[in-house]
Design a protein around this motif. Structure first.
Motif, short mmCIF file in Angstrom:
data_model
loop_
_atom_site.label_atom_id
_atom_site.label_comp_id
_atom_site.label_asym_id
_atom_site.label_seq_id
_atom_site.Cartn_x
_atom_site.Cartn_y
_atom_site.Cartn_z
N ARG A 58 -4.28 -1.37 7.69
CA ARG A 58 -5.25 -1.01 8.75
C ARG A 58 -6.47 -0.34 8.15
O ARG A 58 -7.61 -0.61 8.53
N GLU A 59 -6.21 0.55 7.19
CA GLU A 59 -7.32 1.28 6.59
C GLU A 59 -8.23 0.35 5.78
O GLU A 59 -9.44 0.35 5.98
N ILE A 60 -7.65 -0.47 4.90
CA ILE A 60 -8.52 -1.27 4.02
C ILE A 60 -9.22 -2.40 4.77
O ILE A 60 -10.31 -2.81 4.40
N TYR A 247 7.43 -4.30 0.64
CA TYR A 247 7.28 -3.17 -0.29
C TYR A 247 6.20 -3.47 -1.34
O TYR A 247 5.28 -2.68 -1.56
N LEU A 248 6.28 -4.64 -1.96
CA LEU A 248 5.30 -4.99 -2.98
C LEU A 248 3.89 -5.11 -2.40
O LEU A 248 2.91 -4.72 -3.01
N SER A 249 3.81 -5.65 -1.19
CA SER A 249 2.50 -5.77 -0.55
C SER A 249 1.93 -4.39 -0.27
O SER A 249 0.72 -4.17 -0.43
N GLN A 250 2.80 -3.47 0.13
CA GLN A 250 2.32 -2.10 0.36
C GLN A 250 1.72 -1.53 -0.93
O GLN A 250 0.67 -0.88 -0.90
N LEU A 251 2.37 -1.81 -2.05
CA LEU A 251 1.83 -1.33 -3.33
C LEU A 251 0.47 -1.97 -3.62
O LEU A 251 -0.43 -1.33 -4.15
N PHE A 253 -1.69 -3.02 -1.28
CA PHE A 253 -2.66 -2.39 -0.36
C PHE A 253 -3.13 -1.05 -0.94
O PHE A 253 -4.31 -0.73 -0.91
N GLU A 254 -2.16 -0.30 -1.48
CA GLU A 254 -2.48 1.00 -2.06
C GLU A 254 -3.41 0.82 -3.27
O GLU A 254 -4.35 1.59 -3.47
N TRP A 255 -3.16 -0.23 -4.04
CA TRP A 255 -3.98 -0.54 -5.23
C TRP A 255 -5.42 -0.89 -4.80
O TRP A 255 -6.38 -0.40 -5.38
#
Ligand code: PMP
Length: 362
Positions: A58-60, A247-251, A253-255
């Motif tokens: 949502r943020e990015i 989980y990997l997608s969340q990482l 997004f964080e990246w």
């Protein structure tokens, strides 16, 4: 480990930092003594992962509050059917035929149409020009009470993209599989966005759907699994979701967030693709089949003067670690897919190789 530059159109290159983090956490996720793959999807730890995935996305993408984010399965291909099933009952739905995937979306929608009394209309097409551009869209022909207008923001196989969106009064729906998070689009301009994860988001197995709340159907759809409203009210946990892919997608997004967000990704993609396009345009040997104003930043097809040389190029490039540089079997030639995680160094090395190949084969 051999050094490769992975030009694959998907599943595609992932950020090394993300893979390392996943490796570090693989055997023991946050002191649980288990890997993410072994966690219950209804437990607290996985709940934290899926909530963080949603809030980071949502943020990015700056997704407004009146949109739901769904983490589903079945690939973008299942959305070709799920979308009309949910939105087009008793209505007309318009499609732009801008590439092979858009064409598939139309053909799948047409299969569903009779069972929901829908009419699927191909509003514009560039097929006659081998999809080398995005067709002009006669938006004035769209009836006011139509279900939606469907576009494919980036045509993965042909290497074209929309940089200006059509202005329409009906919901705009986009298959954004190959440039989501790679090009900044204003989410509020869309009714629905969907994307298979395996290009710019994460590993295969996850499909992201972003849907404006007022488009969630209140009438039941033929199957609960295919019902956006049921998936939304169950927060994507109607059944067991693809936990590790989320989980990997969340990482990822964080990246993206840590590097400055989607604007920065787009800027980098513009720079990377310009290195290749500028070289192709300056060469008498290589050609891009795509009209300049529609050139994708993410998938770049190109050819040499002959198909024999194309085959030789692919063979030699592959032997030197340029992985998956062969064009899609339907168009031939070469294709360099430059997604967010693709390093600039790889494009520079490719251009160097292209120059050498040209010198040897002129
Ligand atoms: N749409 C586009 C634009 C694609 O590039 C692809 C896959 N390459 C698809 C749809 C199909 O996606 P999936 O394999 O996730 O069903």
């Amino acid at each position: 480990m051999v050094k490769v530059y992975n030009f694959s159109a998907g599943p595609a290159v992932l950020p090394k930092e993300v893979l390392k983090k996943a490796q570090e956490e693989l055997l023991d996720y946050k002191g649980s003594g288990m890997s993410v793959m072994e966690l219950s999807h209804r437990g607290k730890l996985f709940q934290g992962i899926i909530e963080k995935a949603e809030s980071d996305l949502r943020e990015i993408m700056e997704i407004p509050d009146n949109y739901k984010v769904l983490f589903l399965q079945g690939g973008a291909s299942l959305q070709f059917s799920m979308l009309p099933l949910n939105l087009a009952k008793d209505k007309k739905a318009y499609y732009v035929n801008s590439g092979s995937w858009a064409k598939k979306a139309i053909s799948e929608a047409k299969k569903i149409a009779p069972s929901i009394n829908a009419e699927i209309i191909e509003l514009a097409s560039s097929e006659g020009d081998k999809f080398t551009h995005i067709p002009a869209i006669p938006t004035e022909k769209i009836e006011k009470d139509a279900a939606y207008l469907h576009i494919t923001t980036n045509n993965t196989i042909e290497g074209t993209a929309y940089f200006d969106l059509p202005e329409v009064d009906v919901p705009l729906v986009a298959d954004m599989s190959s440039n989501i998070l790679g090009v900044k689009y204003d989410v509020s301009k869309f009714g629905v966005i969907y994307a298979g994860a395996q290009k710019n988001i994460g590993p295969a197995g996850l499909t992201v759907v972003i849907i404006r709340e007022d488009l969630l159907n209140t009438a039941p759809v033929i199957s609960s699994m295919l019902d956006y409203a049921i998936q939304a009210s169950n927060h994507s946990l109607y059944n067991t979701p693809p936990t590790f892919a989320i989980y990997l997608s969340q990482l990822v997004f964080e990246w993206v967030k840590s590097l400055g967000g989607v604007e920065v990704m787009e800027k980098q993609n513009r720079e990377k693709s310009a290195i290749l396009y500028d070289f192709i345009d300056s060469s008498q040997f290589y050609t891009s089949p795509v009209k300049k104003e529609y050139r994708s930043l993410n998938n770049i097809p190109f050819v040499t003067p002959t198909s024999e040389l194309d085959a030789l190029f692919v063979k030699e490039a592959t032997a030197q670690g340029f992985e998956s540089i062969k064009g899609h079997r339907s168009v031939g030639g070469m294709r360099a897919s430059l997604y967010n995680a693709f390093e600039r160094e790889g494009v520079e090395k490719l251009v160097q190789f292209m120059k050498e190949f040209e010198n040897r084969n002129q």
